[in-house]
Write an enzyme that holds these catalytic residues in place. Structure first.
Site, mmCIF file in Angstrom:
data_model
loop_
_atom_site.group_PDB
_atom_site.id
_atom_site.type_symbol
_atom_site.label_atom_id
_atom_site.label_comp_id
_atom_site.label_asym_id
_atom_site.label_seq_id
_atom_site.Cartn_x
_atom_site.Cartn_y
_atom_site.Cartn_z
ATOM 1 C CD GLU A 246 -2.905 -0.802 -0.084
ATOM 2 O OE1 GLU A 246 -3.047 0.337 -0.571
ATOM 3 O OE2 GLU A 246 -3.412 -1.807 -0.586
ATOM 4 C CB CYS A 280 -2.015 7.011 1.739
ATOM 5 S SG CYS A 280 -3.240 6.101 2.690
#
Ligand code: NAP
Length: 540
Positions: A246, A280
């Site tokens: 990720e 993010c």
């Protein structure tokens, strides 16, 4: 050699973790000997072999106990997260602690549905004598490396699912957040997971990759920067260890002319600047259709003027940045954009710069503040629009059409999440279907990370694999199929030795039967196959 009843004690390094919002010392950085890692993996594997066999009901009870533990320790967790990251305790509670408790309960109920053995449908009458069942089994020992921006909320999903699907876990949290890692370790132990199944590893980023990959882990989950993810994937590839990554994002928010503008402005600020913009999946770029550009900007600027920033407390909305490197990167990107014609439209009051000087603590340890800024940009060239900023910057740009919004939103190497703001279902469906992002939220942004049922992860350089939701359960397990022969007394299969022309003819007959054109061809195929069956099938 460490005996089974000894613990792996980390040593003190003499370096310290500081609260980035105040500069205060928090805890001494600890470090394990990298040679402990293979022993931790061995011990975890031993515990895992027994754990895998533990009835699921027992695992589920421990998961419930873990969510109760989170409830009982919510203040300690929120404050520790706040002290390590610089965010406020309310943000920590909302985006990490509460979602973690929900996650343990949700996954414990969802996992049995995904792990339930599946009888596979038969593809052809030629395999009617076979019965195939697909299982999902744990990998063994999973290594997890997590970042500092959500030091509890991010690893806890992976830890929860990895353990509940029957794996052992080695977890390394970002060095800046070691005290949060300690709380995760305490939570796992006190909730009742077997000892040795889980190990918290104290190692710096520069050492942990090799230690994990050579230490015997069976799969690696990494969340962090795209650069580090690339290095780890290369290293894992050399050893053929599977990875789930990720990585970075550069999220676009698209405001269409029929958007609920007040909500869109408030949502842009929440998703763009909570955690001081270090999410993010936070809003980085906002593309607004011309007819509502001015009104949206007025509302956005009003919102930004009301943001209260400072060290944790109930009288501030957002806290500080977490690292000095991050502050330097933001300043560089903003200055680059301004030097190329971008315009600074708004800055939040009580800026980081002010706090830094008024508190007189402007060291590299903190306070590390940066104010919320609205910057108007005409084109997408340059790092502010192309790279991840990871700061409280809202870059706004006018677009003439939906198509332009889509094209500019997609013009980045990242594709984590994106959002469309509009009251028209048709327009949302049209735009969302063309966005290159793993998650598209409608009239909202970022918050789906807190919903364990929605897969999290992106296109392009943002992810390999997915965390959260059913895909996370699948990523912590591997497929195993059991293929049963239903006629075990049959002495041999049709295509087993000895081979002669009847076998070839019979198999061609089978092919004609499956794929031949016309009844006549198929019937001839059946005849040749029957010939082979008569010759080869024997039960006595
Ligand atoms: P980072 O520098 O890549 O570090 C992440 C973690 O990896 C930390 O635990 C770090 O340990 C460790 N690490 C550093 N170098 C390593 C190496 N060579 N080998 C193995 N591990 C290493 O990232 P970050 O600055 O902490 O996190 C911010 C980035 O994470 C942003 O790009 C953000 O977008 C991304 N992120 C993505 C998601 C997502 O779901 N897609 C979620 C959150 C964050 P140390 O602390 O000891 O250096």
């Amino acid at each position: 050699m460490i005996r089974s009843n000894e613990t792996f004690k980390p040593r003190k390094t003499g370096s310290w973790i500081h609260n980035p919002a105040t500069g205060e010392r928090l805890a001494e950085i600890l470090e394990h000997d990298p040679e402990n890692v293979p022993l931790m993996v061995q011990r975890s594997r031993k515990a895992q072999i027994e754990w895998e066999q533990v009835p699921y009901k027992v695992k589920q009870r421990i998961a419930y106990e873990t969510s109760r533990w989170i409830h009982a320790h919510a203040d300690t967790l929120s404050l520790t997260i706040a002290h390590c990251t610089g965010k406020t305790r309310t943000e920590a509670l909302a985006t990490e602690v509460l979602p973690a408790a929900i996650a343990f309960r949700y996954y414990s109920q969802r996992i049995p549905h995904i792990l339930h053995p599946k009888r596979l449908p038969t593809s052809s009458f030629l395999f009617l004598n076979k019965k195939s069942i697909q299982y999902r089994v744990p990998y063994g020992v999973i290594g997890i490396i997590s970042p500092w921006n959500y030091p509890f909320g991010i690893p806890v999903h992976e830890v929860a699912v990895a353990l509940l699907t029957g794996n052992g876990v080695l977890l390394k949290v970002a060095t800046q957040c070691q005290p949060v890692g300690e709380l995760i370790e305490t939570m796992i132990r006190e909730a009742g997971f077997p000892s040795d199944l889980f190990h918290l590893v104290y190692l710096s980023g520069s050492k942990v990759g090799a230690a994990f990959l050579d230490g015997g882990i069976d799969k690696l989950f990494f969340t962090g920067s795209t650069e580090t993810g690339r290095i780890l994937m290369q290293e894992a590839g050399k050893r053929l260890i599977p990875v789930s990554l990720e990585l970075g994002g550069n999220d676009a928010m698209i405001v269409l002319s029929d958007a609920p503008l007040e909500r869109a402005a408030a949502g842009a600020v929440w998703a763009g600047v909570s955690n001081c913009g270090q999410s993010c999946g936070g809003v980085e770029r906002i593309y607004i259709e011309r007819p509502v550009y001015d009104t949206f900007l007025t509302l956005l600027r009003q919102e930004v003027r009301q943001i209260r920033q400072g060290p944790d407390g109930f009288d501030v909305d957002i806290g500080s940045l977490t690292t000095e490197e991050q502050r330097k990167k933001i300043i560089e990107q903003v200055q680059d954009a301004l030097s190329k014609g971008a315009r600074l439209l708004e800055t939040s009051p009580d800026t980081g710069m002010n706090l830094r000087s008024t508190l007189g603590l402007g060291t590299t340890h903190g306070p590390i503040f940066y104010p919320v800024q609205v910057i108007e940009v005409d084109h997408d060239a340059g790092p502010l629009m192309q790279e991840e900023t990871f700061g409280p910057i809202l870059a706004v740009s006018v677009v003439e059409t939906e198509e332009e919004a889509i094209q500019r939103a997609n013009a980045t190497p990242y594709g984590l999440t994106a959002s469309v703001w509009s009251l028209s279902k048709e327009r949302v469906a049209r735009v969302a279907s063309q966005l290159q992002a793993g998650v598209v939220t409608v009239n909202d942004h970022l918050m789906s990370h807190g919903m364990p049922e929605t897969p999290w992860g992106g296109f392009k350089q943002s992810s390999i694999g997915r965390t959260h939701g059913d895909p996370l359960i699948e990523e912590t397990t591997q497929v195993k199929v059991l293929v049963w022969e239903k006629l075990p007394r049959m002495k041999r299969n049709l295509f087993w030795h000895p081979i002669d022309s009847t076998v070839y003819d019979g198999l061609k007959g089978a092919l004609s039967l499956v794929a031949g054109k016309g009844i006549r061809t198929r019937f001839q195929g059946l005849w040749r196959l029957v010939h082979l069956l008569v010759k080869k099938v024997r039960f006595f």
